[in-house]
Design a protein around this motif. Structure first.
Motif, PDB file in Angstrom:
ATOM      1  N   UNK A   1       0.854  -1.194   0.000  1.00  0.00           N
ATOM      2  CA  UNK A   1       0.000   0.000   0.000  1.00  0.00           C
ATOM      3  C   UNK A   1       0.887   1.240   0.000  1.00  0.00           C
ATOM      4  N   UNK A   2       0.884   1.963  -1.108  1.00  0.00           N
ATOM      5  CA  UNK A   2       1.708   3.178  -1.247  1.00  0.00           C
ATOM      6  C   UNK A   2       0.990   4.365  -0.615  1.00  0.00           C
ATOM      7  N   UNK A   3       1.745   5.151   0.176  1.00  0.00           N
ATOM      8  CA  UNK A   3       1.146   6.283   0.904  1.00  0.00           C
ATOM      9  C   UNK A   3       2.012   7.538   0.806  1.00  0.00           C
ATOM     10  N   UNK A   4       2.636   7.765  -0.347  1.00  0.00           N
ATOM     11  CA  UNK A   4       3.466   8.963  -0.517  1.00  0.00           C
ATOM     12  C   UNK A   4       2.561  10.177  -0.754  1.00  0.00           C
TER      13      UNK A   4
ATOM     14  N   UNK B   1      -7.107  11.191  -5.712  1.00  0.00           N
ATOM     15  CA  UNK B   1      -7.677  11.741  -6.948  1.00  0.00           C
ATOM     16  C   UNK B   1      -6.894  11.422  -8.223  1.00  0.00           C
ATOM     17  N   UNK B   2      -5.696  10.840  -8.106  1.00  0.00           N
ATOM     18  CA  UNK B   2      -4.938  10.523  -9.320  1.00  0.00           C
ATOM     19  C   UNK B   2      -5.492   9.248  -9.953  1.00  0.00           C
ATOM     20  N   UNK B   3      -5.814   9.313 -11.235  1.00  0.00           N
ATOM     21  CA  UNK B   3      -6.428   8.180 -11.911  1.00  0.00           C
ATOM     22  C   UNK B   3      -5.448   7.012 -12.055  1.00  0.00           C
ATOM     23  N   UNK B   4      -5.924   5.782 -11.883  1.00  0.00           N
ATOM     24  CA  UNK B   4      -5.058   4.618 -12.084  1.00  0.00           C
ATOM     25  C   UNK B   4      -4.361   4.615 -13.440  1.00  0.00           C
ATOM     26  N   UNK B   5      -5.050   5.095 -14.479  1.00  0.00           N
ATOM     27  CA  UNK B   5      -4.437   5.106 -15.811  1.00  0.00           C
ATOM     28  C   UNK B   5      -3.230   6.048 -15.868  1.00  0.00           C
ATOM     29  N   UNK B   6      -3.211   7.070 -15.003  1.00  0.00           N
ATOM     30  CA  UNK B   6      -2.051   7.971 -14.949  1.00  0.00           C
ATOM     31  C   UNK B   6      -0.937   7.393 -14.083  1.00  0.00           C
ATOM     32  N   UNK B   7      -1.314   6.587 -13.115  1.00  0.00           N
ATOM     33  CA  UNK B   7      -0.324   6.028 -12.179  1.00  0.00           C
ATOM     34  C   UNK B   7       0.381   4.788 -12.718  1.00  0.00           C
ATOM     35  N   UNK B   8      -0.393   3.891 -13.366  1.00  0.00           N
ATOM     36  CA  UNK B   8       0.104   2.533 -13.608  1.00  0.00           C
ATOM     37  C   UNK B   8       0.367   2.177 -15.072  1.00  0.00           C
ATOM     38  N   UNK B   9      -0.100   2.973 -16.017  1.00  0.00           N
ATOM     39  CA  UNK B   9       0.058   2.624 -17.432  1.00  0.00           C
ATOM     40  C   UNK B   9       1.532   2.434 -17.789  1.00  0.00           C
ATOM     41  N   UNK B  10       1.823   1.334 -18.465  1.00  0.00           N
ATOM     42  CA  UNK B  10       3.196   1.052 -18.893  1.00  0.00           C
ATOM     43  C   UNK B  10       3.970   0.153 -17.951  1.00  0.00           C
ATOM     44  N   UNK B  11       3.418  -0.113 -16.776  1.00  0.00           N
ATOM     45  CA  UNK B  11       4.109  -0.998 -15.839  1.00  0.00           C
ATOM     46  C   UNK B  11       3.982  -2.453 -16.282  1.00  0.00           C
TER      47      UNK B  11
ATOM     48  N   UNK C   1     -13.897   3.529   8.060  1.00  0.00           N
ATOM     49  CA  UNK C   1     -13.585   2.260   7.392  1.00  0.00           C
ATOM     50  C   UNK C   1     -13.695   2.234   5.869  1.00  0.00           C
ATOM     51  N   UNK C   2     -14.327   3.231   5.250  1.00  0.00           N
ATOM     52  CA  UNK C   2     -14.549   3.145   3.800  1.00  0.00           C
ATOM     53  C   UNK C   2     -13.238   3.094   3.011  1.00  0.00           C
ATOM     54  N   UNK C   3     -13.182   2.225   2.014  1.00  0.00           N
ATOM     55  CA  UNK C   3     -12.061   2.179   1.066  1.00  0.00           C
ATOM     56  C   UNK C   3     -12.650   2.084  -0.338  1.00  0.00           C
ATOM     57  N   UNK C   4     -12.284   3.023  -1.208  1.00  0.00           N
ATOM     58  CA  UNK C   4     -12.714   2.969  -2.607  1.00  0.00           C
ATOM     59  C   UNK C   4     -11.695   2.166  -3.409  1.00  0.00           C
ATOM     60  N   UNK C   5     -12.137   1.081  -4.020  1.00  0.00           N
ATOM     61  CA  UNK C   5     -11.255   0.245  -4.830  1.00  0.00           C
ATOM     62  C   UNK C   5     -11.482   0.586  -6.298  1.00  0.00           C
ATOM     63  N   UNK C   6     -10.436   1.131  -6.927  1.00  0.00           N
ATOM     64  CA  UNK C   6     -10.566   1.652  -8.288  1.00  0.00           C
ATOM     65  C   UNK C   6      -9.556   0.964  -9.205  1.00  0.00           C
ATOM     66  N   UNK C   7     -10.017   0.193 -10.184  1.00  0.00           N
ATOM     67  CA  UNK C   7      -9.088  -0.528 -11.056  1.00  0.00           C
ATOM     68  C   UNK C   7      -8.554   0.333 -12.203  1.00  0.00           C
TER      69      UNK C   7
ATOM     70  N   UNK D   1      -3.787  -1.368  -8.487  1.00  0.00           N
ATOM     71  CA  UNK D   1      -5.134  -0.904  -8.141  1.00  0.00           C
ATOM     72  C   UNK D   1      -5.027   0.287  -7.189  1.00  0.00           C
ATOM     73  N   UNK D   2      -6.060   1.106  -7.147  1.00  0.00           N
ATOM     74  CA  UNK D   2      -6.140   2.169  -6.149  1.00  0.00           C
ATOM     75  C   UNK D   2      -7.028   1.680  -5.013  1.00  0.00           C
TER      76      UNK D   2
END
Length: 306
Positions: free
Chosen positions: A79-82, A112-122, A141-147, A129-130
């Motif tokens: 879990x990245x938290x930077x 707020x950073x979209x997964x497509x901006x974070x992970x594309x090309x890896x 407790x809420x966690x939003x899981x965004x693929x 996942x976010x």
């Protein structure tokens, strides 16, 4: 090992998992461990500690590390938290991408950073996942899981199952969208609150009361859609009764505010009179907020079990 990272570490340890807390400076990690110990002990003493293990047992599950490769070794979930900085997050994930195997889930806390901006090309994009928590994740407790568009469905399911296992309340987004869901709802409320105060309809302190002693009390237990359902004879009946009125009101909403100028001064003055912008005072108010959230969480758990 900042606020979000420490909170996640506590959540995972409460669930019985071994946690390696990574940061670039040993002093930051030492400080983080001291903070975690203090918080866990306080919650244990007040009866609010999460999980079945004692504070000491949970603390024993958390170790620290200043080497990213060593931190990732043996991990099943990272879990990245930077800070909310796209280039910094991309740098971390590109480094992890070189070291992890094919079964590790790479997850980001981004709000707020979209997964497509974070992970594309890896290389391991299917494992990315976010998992966006609500600050602070230990108390909310809420966690939003965004693929990512290329995330494997099994990554989503495994992340969802893990969040349930550690006592969080995960929700799955079917696709990525700017702001995800929580912030889209939050910004809609903030936007209209800002307009109402800016136009002199209501004072900042009274505006907050509308939420804390009005809508918020209801929304602590049920969402806006169930509210509609219960406030009439079902959703269809609600729409029959109130759709025209809702449209009339919604059509009077103004444009997106600039969040600048006189309204900033008006809101800031009102909030600063109530809670002076002094570190000691702000920290005390945050502590009070977290105690309230903990009490509410305990009440909700009791009510669900009843």
């Amino acid at each position: 090992s900042g606020l979000i990272g420490r909170s996640w570490a506590m959540v995972f340890a409460a669930g019985g998992f071994k946690v390696k807390l990574y940061d670039i400076a040993q002093q930051q990690l030492t400080s983080a461990l001291e903070n975690i110990r203090k918080e866990m002990k306080e919650m244990e003493n007040s009866g609010f500690l999460k999980g079945a293990l004692s504070a000491e047992q949970q603390l024993a599950l958390i170790s620290v590390c200043t080497d990213l490769k060593a931190a990732a070794e043996g991990a099943t979930f990272i879990q990245e938290c930077t800070p909310e900085n796209l280039e910094l997050k991309k740098k971390i994930f590109s480094q992890l991408d070189l070291t992890v195997g094919d079964n590790v889930i790479l997850s980001s806390s981004t709000s707020c950073l979209l997964p497509s901006k974070l992970f594309t090309g890896l290389k391991h994009v299917k494992q990315c996942i976010v998992s966006h928590p609500v600050n602070p994740p230990y108390f909310v407790p809420l966690v939003e899981i965004v693929p990512h568009p290329e995330t494997d469905p099994s990554t989503t399911e495994r992340t969802y199952a893990l969040m349930k296992k550690i006592g969080q309340s995960p929700v799955k987004l079917n696709r990525e969208i700017e702001g995800f869901v929580l912030n889209r709802l939050q910004y809609a409320v903030i936007s209209e609150a800002w307009r109402l105060v800016g136009e002199g309809v209501i004072s900042p302190t009274d505006l907050d009361l509308v939420m804390s002693d009005g809508l918020g009390m209801r929304y602590a237990f049920i969402g806006p859609l169930e509210t509609m359902h219960l406030n009439a004879e079902g959703v269809s009946n609600y729409c029959e009764r109130y759709a025209e009125g809702m449209r009339l009101v919604l059509n009077t909403f103004g444009p997106v505010p600039e969040f600048s100028g006189e309204t900033v001064q008006k809101v800031n003055q009102a909030l600063s009179e109530k809670i002076p912008v002094v570190p000691k005072v702000l920290d005390a108010r945050r502590k009070w907020r977290d105690e309230c959230l903990t009490g509410l969480a305990k009440l909700k758990t009791q009510m669900k079990s009843d």
